[in-house]
Design a protein around this motif. Structure first.
Motif, PDB file in Angstrom:
ATOM      1  N   PHE A 141       5.277  -4.057  -3.119  1.00 30.21           N
ATOM      2  CA  PHE A 141       5.249  -3.513  -4.475  1.00 30.21           C
ATOM      3  C   PHE A 141       4.358  -4.336  -5.399  1.00 30.21           C
ATOM      4  O   PHE A 141       3.734  -3.801  -6.309  1.00 30.21           O
ATOM      5  CB  PHE A 141       6.669  -3.460  -5.047  1.00 30.21           C
ATOM      6  CG  PHE A 141       7.456  -2.268  -4.580  1.00 30.21           C
ATOM      7  CD1 PHE A 141       7.985  -1.367  -5.485  1.00 30.21           C
ATOM      8  CD2 PHE A 141       7.661  -2.045  -3.236  1.00 30.21           C
ATOM      9  CE1 PHE A 141       8.706  -0.269  -5.048  1.00 30.21           C
ATOM     10  CE2 PHE A 141       8.378  -0.958  -2.796  1.00 30.21           C
ATOM     11  CZ  PHE A 141       8.914  -0.053  -3.709  1.00 30.21           C
ATOM     12  N   ARG A 142       4.327  -5.626  -5.191  1.00 29.77           N
ATOM     13  CA  ARG A 142       3.542  -6.484  -6.075  1.00 29.77           C
ATOM     14  C   ARG A 142       2.050  -6.202  -5.942  1.00 29.77           C
ATOM     15  O   ARG A 142       1.337  -6.056  -6.933  1.00 29.77           O
ATOM     16  CB  ARG A 142       3.825  -7.957  -5.766  1.00 29.77           C
ATOM     17  CG  ARG A 142       3.038  -8.937  -6.602  1.00 29.77           C
ATOM     18  CD  ARG A 142       3.365 -10.367  -6.188  1.00 29.77           C
ATOM     19  NE  ARG A 142       3.046 -10.600  -4.798  1.00 29.77           N
ATOM     20  CZ  ARG A 142       1.823 -10.966  -4.379  1.00 29.77           C
ATOM     21  NH1 ARG A 142       0.849 -11.117  -5.239  1.00 29.77           N
ATOM     22  NH2 ARG A 142       1.611 -11.188  -3.095  1.00 29.77           N
ATOM     23  N   ALA A 143       1.580  -6.120  -4.693  1.00 30.80           N
ATOM     24  CA  ALA A 143       0.157  -5.889  -4.456  1.00 30.80           C
ATOM     25  C   ALA A 143      -0.193  -4.405  -4.484  1.00 30.80           C
ATOM     26  O   ALA A 143      -1.358  -4.046  -4.616  1.00 30.80           O
ATOM     27  CB  ALA A 143      -0.251  -6.502  -3.123  1.00 30.80           C
ATOM     28  N   GLY A 144       0.820  -3.515  -4.342  1.00 27.25           N
ATOM     29  CA  GLY A 144       0.552  -2.091  -4.290  1.00 27.25           C
ATOM     30  C   GLY A 144      -0.127  -1.658  -3.009  1.00 27.25           C
ATOM     31  O   GLY A 144      -0.848  -0.657  -2.978  1.00 27.25           O
ATOM     32  N   THR A 145       0.093  -2.427  -1.921  1.00 25.52           N
ATOM     33  CA  THR A 145      -0.535  -2.118  -0.644  1.00 25.52           C
ATOM     34  C   THR A 145       0.518  -2.053   0.458  1.00 25.52           C
ATOM     35  O   THR A 145       1.611  -2.612   0.326  1.00 25.52           O
ATOM     36  CB  THR A 145      -1.585  -3.180  -0.262  1.00 25.52           C
ATOM     37  OG1 THR A 145      -0.941  -4.466  -0.193  1.00 25.52           O
ATOM     38  CG2 THR A 145      -2.699  -3.227  -1.290  1.00 25.52           C
ATOM     39  N   GLY A 146       0.177  -1.402   1.536  1.00 23.83           N
ATOM     40  CA  GLY A 146       1.098  -1.297   2.663  1.00 23.83           C
ATOM     41  C   GLY A 146       0.334  -1.113   3.955  1.00 23.83           C
ATOM     42  O   GLY A 146      -0.896  -0.983   3.966  1.00 23.83           O
ATOM     43  N   GLY A 147       1.048  -1.101   5.051  1.00 27.46           N
ATOM     44  CA  GLY A 147       0.404  -0.922   6.342  1.00 27.46           C
ATOM     45  C   GLY A 147       1.430  -0.827   7.447  1.00 27.46           C
ATOM     46  O   GLY A 147       2.588  -1.207   7.288  1.00 27.46           O
ATOM     47  N   ALA A 148       0.987  -0.298   8.589  1.00 21.50           N
ATOM     48  CA  ALA A 148       1.850  -0.152   9.753  1.00 21.50           C
ATOM     49  C   ALA A 148       1.370  -1.079  10.857  1.00 21.50           C
ATOM     50  O   ALA A 148       0.181  -1.414  10.935  1.00 21.50           O
ATOM     51  CB  ALA A 148       1.853   1.295  10.238  1.00 21.50           C
ATOM     52  N   ALA A 149       2.288  -1.509  11.704  1.00 26.37           N
ATOM     53  CA  ALA A 149       1.944  -2.419  12.787  1.00 26.37           C
ATOM     54  C   ALA A 149       2.870  -2.179  13.968  1.00 26.37           C
ATOM     55  O   ALA A 149       4.004  -1.717  13.812  1.00 26.37           O
ATOM     56  CB  ALA A 149       2.032  -3.875  12.325  1.00 26.37           C
ATOM     57  N   ARG A 150       2.360  -2.508  15.159  1.00 25.06           N
ATOM     58  CA  ARG A 150       3.158  -2.515  16.388  1.00 25.06           C
ATOM     59  C   ARG A 150       3.301  -3.972  16.815  1.00 25.06           C
ATOM     60  O   ARG A 150       2.294  -4.684  16.927  1.00 25.06           O
ATOM     61  CB  ARG A 150       2.458  -1.701  17.479  1.00 25.06           C
ATOM     62  CG  ARG A 150       2.280  -0.231  17.140  1.00 25.06           C
ATOM     63  CD  ARG A 150       1.351   0.458  18.132  1.00 25.06           C
ATOM     64  NE  ARG A 150       0.025  -0.137  18.067  1.00 25.06           N
ATOM     65  CZ  ARG A 150      -0.944   0.271  17.247  1.00 25.06           C
ATOM     66  NH1 ARG A 150      -0.713   1.297  16.417  1.00 25.06           N
ATOM     67  NH2 ARG A 150      -2.125  -0.308  17.238  1.00 25.06           N
TER      68      ARG A 150
END
Length: 407
Positions: free
Chosen positions: A351-360
């Motif tokens: 939430f702070r950076a406004g970024t996200g991502g998926a990982a395995r």
């Protein structure tokens, strides 16, 4: 031609809006709300290192620790397929590649008994004992009633985020020893290819034999204004009515030993890590109420990163707690008497950076060794040493693969 005053003249330049002051622009960006999420002032989930944390990085070839870098070992930029790791400075990170690994193996043949795992065991054994001793000596924190040290192995690729002049020549002369220098920052990418995950499931698990269970977990990450250097993680599951059920509350893990191993004859690297899991069990009724309020107000939404969102104004509880991140983890766990293997898919949002991502990710918890080192009284050093060697041999046989990775 009659005179036209300056304020009535028509410019040939296209009309442009007045520039927005930088301070206003920053404020607008900070307050911009997308897909119902609340931007908060809290910190994202932090990586916390103990005061005396042991950090190591070394290279291993077919026959053990590499004291000198072979001319065949080169630095190459990460493939564009992994562009999500081109962070911050806009430059691609680098990885180590051994161009003649296959030829070297062919030359060695069966004339030499290859035991790289023994070299690694000798390199990290003292550090693991020391790290567990640090955890035992620091278990008197008044707010923590359950502190559990763990030894884990993680798999991925060591990324070198270096200076523009950073090249394979700089590997010579002690880059490994200077791994914390500003010009050669190192990170460990735990996002593994799908092919690697499938090979672990199909081959390693079948050969090792263990029980399997699947878990669907949401981790709500909170910032606490009274403890700005830490974050709180609430482990939750989802009920049939799509509401969250909170099971436990933890502080972010504390790392005591991190040993990164570049496996030159493989395309998968390894990280051995000792950390302490810190479960909060002495929260006051008011603290539990405020934390539960944030968890209860979460809305499960598979269309947003992290899988959760909060209605406007409900990502903050009182004047202390606020949501700073969320993880949605689909965890397949394989258990045996001596280890626990986690093969998981993680969808994160900060939430702070406004970024996200998926990982395995693939994580091997060395449960047998951890339990042995946790036992009270004097631990028999030789038995733990043998267990560590056996565990590392198993890792070399089943978890370090030459499948294409970051090429």
């Amino acid at each position: 031609m009659s005179y036209v005053p300056p304020h009535k003249r028509r410019s040939k330049e296209p009309v442009r809006p007045c520039p927005v002051p930088e301070s206003v622009s920053r404020k607008f960006t900070r307050n911009l709300n997308l897909d119902g999420r609340q931007n908060t002032s809290g910190q994202g989930r932090k990586v916390i290192y103990a005061k005396d944390c042991i950090l190591k990085w070394f290279l291993v070839g077919s026959d053990g620790i590499e004291d000198e870098i072979s001319p065949s070992v080169k630095l190459v930029p990460v493939s564009s397929d992994y562009s999500e790791w081109n962070w911050r400075d806009g430059r691609k990170p680098w990885v180590l590649v051994n161009n003649d690994a296959g030829e070297k193996d062919a030359e060695i043949g069966e004339t030499v008994v290859r035991t790289p795992w023994l070299s690694v065991a000798e390199k990290v054994e003292d550090d693991i004992f020391m790290a567990f001793g640090q955890v035992k000596n620091g278990m008197d924190h008044p707010a923590l009633e359950e502190v559990t040290p763990r030894l884990v192995a993680r798999f991925g690729k060591i990324l070198l985020n270096g200076h523009p002049s950073f090249s394979s020549e700089s590997l010579k002369g002690g880059l490994v020893a200077e791994s914390t220098s500003r010009e050669s920052k190192k990170s460990f990418c735990t996002n593994v290819p799908t092919s690697y995950m499938e090979s672990i499931k199909d081959a390693a698990v079948l050969k090792l034999g263990c029980c399997m269970e699947k878990k669907d977990i949401y981790c709500v990450i909170l910032s606490d204004k009274t403890h700005p250097d830490s974050t709180i993680s609430c482990k939750c599951t989802v009920k049939e009515d799509k509401r969250l059920v909170m099971h436990r509350v933890e502080l972010n893990a504390l790392r005591h030993c991190v040993a990164d191993v570049s496996c030159l004859n493989q395309n998968i690297d390894m990280r051995l890590m000792v950390y302490s899991k810190r479960i909060l069990t002495a929260l006051t009724e008011n603290e539990i109420c405020n934390i539960r309020k944030l968890v209860d107000s979460a809305v499960v939404d598979p269309n947003v990163k992290g899988g959760l969102r909060w209605p406007l104004g409900e990502a903050v509880s009182g004047d202390r707690y606020s949501v700073c991140g969320v993880w949605h983890v689909i965890n397949t766990v394989y258990r045996s008497s001596t280890f626990r293997l986690k093969v998981r898919e993680v969808d994160r949002f900060d939430f702070r950076a406004g970024t996200g991502g998926a990982a395995r990710e693939v994580i091997l918890v060395l449960k047998g060794i951890s339990q042995k080192l946790e036992e009270g009284g004097e631990v028999e050093r030789s038995s733990v040493s043998d267990m560590l060697k056996d565990a590392l041999k198993m890792i070399w046989d089943h978890f370090l693969s030459a499948d294409p990775y970051f090429m």
